[in-house]
Design an enzyme around this catalytic site. Structure first.
Site, PDB file in Angstrom:
ATOM      1  CD  GLU A 209      41.775  28.021  49.976  1.00 49.75           C
ATOM      2  OE1 GLU A 209      41.301  27.540  48.909  1.00 49.75           O
ATOM      3  OE2 GLU A 209      41.498  29.142  50.401  1.00 49.75           O
ATOM      4  CB  CYS A 243      38.366  29.034  46.781  1.00 48.46           C
ATOM      5  SG  CYS A 243      38.545  29.272  48.558  1.00 48.46           S
TER       6      CYS A 243
END
Length: 433
Positions: A209, A243
């Site tokens: 990720e 993010c």
């Protein structure tokens, strides 16, 4: 920092624990996770203070992070057994699919959501019957140790979850240990590429990720007041160090005059305050070097013609007055992830160009589109190149839904019951009895 021998001792402990842990029925594992959730509820503010102390997150947001972890753990503790034997109709008398845990899984986790990221990986992985060793960010060893203690106090066997106080240099050796069967990393693109290459070289499963440069698309028929309010939060929550945060605000040219002034006013409401005060919405970045990097990125954008809508003003080593710039295709800043309180605005001449601008990035984590038109909303949702799309909402992860990226934002699934199977081996058993 742990020595090589100490690391090996912990890995051996994790393996011995795995041999027994994998035999526990799914429902028995779930009962321990229910205890973990209850224990965390009783210590919410104490755990939240660890986050704020280590990486400067406003205490209200740290409390929200712990509360989200608790919701996620309860989701898995109460969910269906997705690992139960599946019977398949074939020409054989016996045709079954069994899901076997892999063994020890390494987690390499970042500092920006120190409890959430680590537990988001560890909970479904351990529920599947694996054991976990965690290499946390160097500023979050306190968090890692606290999580290990929580597991032990909840009744999990020692060795099921262990925190390893090691630096990045130790990751390769850990992954090369034959007892470690896979790795999950949340972090930067370079870190992900490095860890994935080590895993690939050793033929081991990896889940990544990585970064994002997600679009927040405002079309001409959007609710501008709500979009402006949510947009500022989507960019500046956690001081912009997320993010999946909105980073590129792509505005239909017919919406610019109505939306942009409202957005700027909402943006101005975020002023740096004391992280330990519950009414603080914006505090400092996690480290000085990260703040230094943001200043360099801001200057790069200006050097290539970015227009300043709100200047990024540095207050001290880690604190800023948030900045907002208008950029055009060709500005090299669009190829980078902005990890701090700086947002980018782009203008699209029509829906097609707004979509094209949104997809003109190597990242693809989670975009957001704002429109009252259902058909238009799903046109964007189906054509945006990302792992998630939010419609008239801020992009965020939820325990019930799979989370993962497209393109250079990574691969593999976290969250939802899909995540329970990520580190399992589907074993086909066929025959005649």
């Amino acid at each position: 920092m742990l020595s090589v021998n100490q690391i090996e001792t912990k890995i051996n402990k994790a393996n011995l624990s795995f041999i027994e842990w994998k035999k526990n029925p799914f429902t028995q594992r779930q009962k321990l996770f229910s205890k973990l959730a209850s224990l965390m509820e009783s210590k919410t503010e104490k755990l939240a203070s660890i986050i704020t102390t280590e990486m400067n997150k406003p205490i209200s947001q740290s409390i929200a992070e712990i509360e989200k972890c608790i919701l996620m753990i309860k989701y898995y503790a109460e969910g269906e057994d997705v690992l139960k034997v599946e019977k398949v109709s074939t020409s054989f008398g016996v045709s079954e699919i069994h899901h076997s845990p892999m063994g020890i899984i390494l987690g390499v986790m970042p500092w920006n959501y120190p409890f959430w990221q680590a537990l988001r990986f560890a909970v479904p992985t351990i529920l599947a019957g694996n054991t976990v060793v965690l290499k946390h960010a160097s500023i979050c060893f306190g968090t890692g140790n606290a999580i290990e203690k929580l597991f032990e106090e909840s009744g999990f066997p020692k060795g099921v979850f262990q925190n390893l106080e090691v630096g990045h240099a130790a990751v390769e050796g850990i992954l090369e240990n034959p007892l470690v069967k896979g790795v999950s990393l949340t972090g930067s693109e370079p870190a992900g590429a490095s860890v994935a290459s080590i895993a690939g070289k050793n033929i081991k499963k990896s889940v990544l990720e990585l970064g994002g440069s997600d679009a927040f698309i405002v079309l001409e028929d959007a609710d501008f007041d709500k979009a402006a309010h949510v947009g500022a939060l989507a960019r500046l929550q956690n001081c912009g160090q997320t993010c999946i945060a909105a980073k590129r605000f792509i505005i239909h040219h017919k919406a610019e005059s109505s939306f942009l002034p409202k957005f700027i006013e909402e943006y101005k409401q975020y002023t740096s305050g004391n992280a330990m005060h519950k009414d603080t919405k914006l505090s400092g970045m996690a480290r000085k070097d990260l703040a230094d990097d943001l200043v360099k990125q801001y200057q790069l954008a200006l050097d290539y013609g970015a227009e300043v809508l709100l200047p990024l003003e540095r207050i001290d080593d880690i604190r800023f007055v948030p900045g907002l710039i208008k950029v055009s295709i060709g500005n090299p800043i669009l190829d980078e992830e902005l990890f701090g309180p700086l947002g980018m605005v782009m203008i699209g001449k029509n829906d097609k160009e707004c979509l094209s601008l949104a997809n003109a990035t190597r990242y693809g984590l989670g975009n957001s589109v704002w429109t009252r038109d259902r058909e238009k909303a799903f046109y964007f949702a189906e054509n945006l190149e990302s792992g998630a799309v939010a419609i008239n909402e801020m992009t965020k992860s939820m325990p019930e839904l799979p989370f993962g990226g497209a393109k250079h934002s990574g691969y593999g699934t976290e969250l939802s019951m899909f995540a329970v199977k990520e580190f399992t081996i589907p074993k086909s058993i066929v025959g005649t009895l």
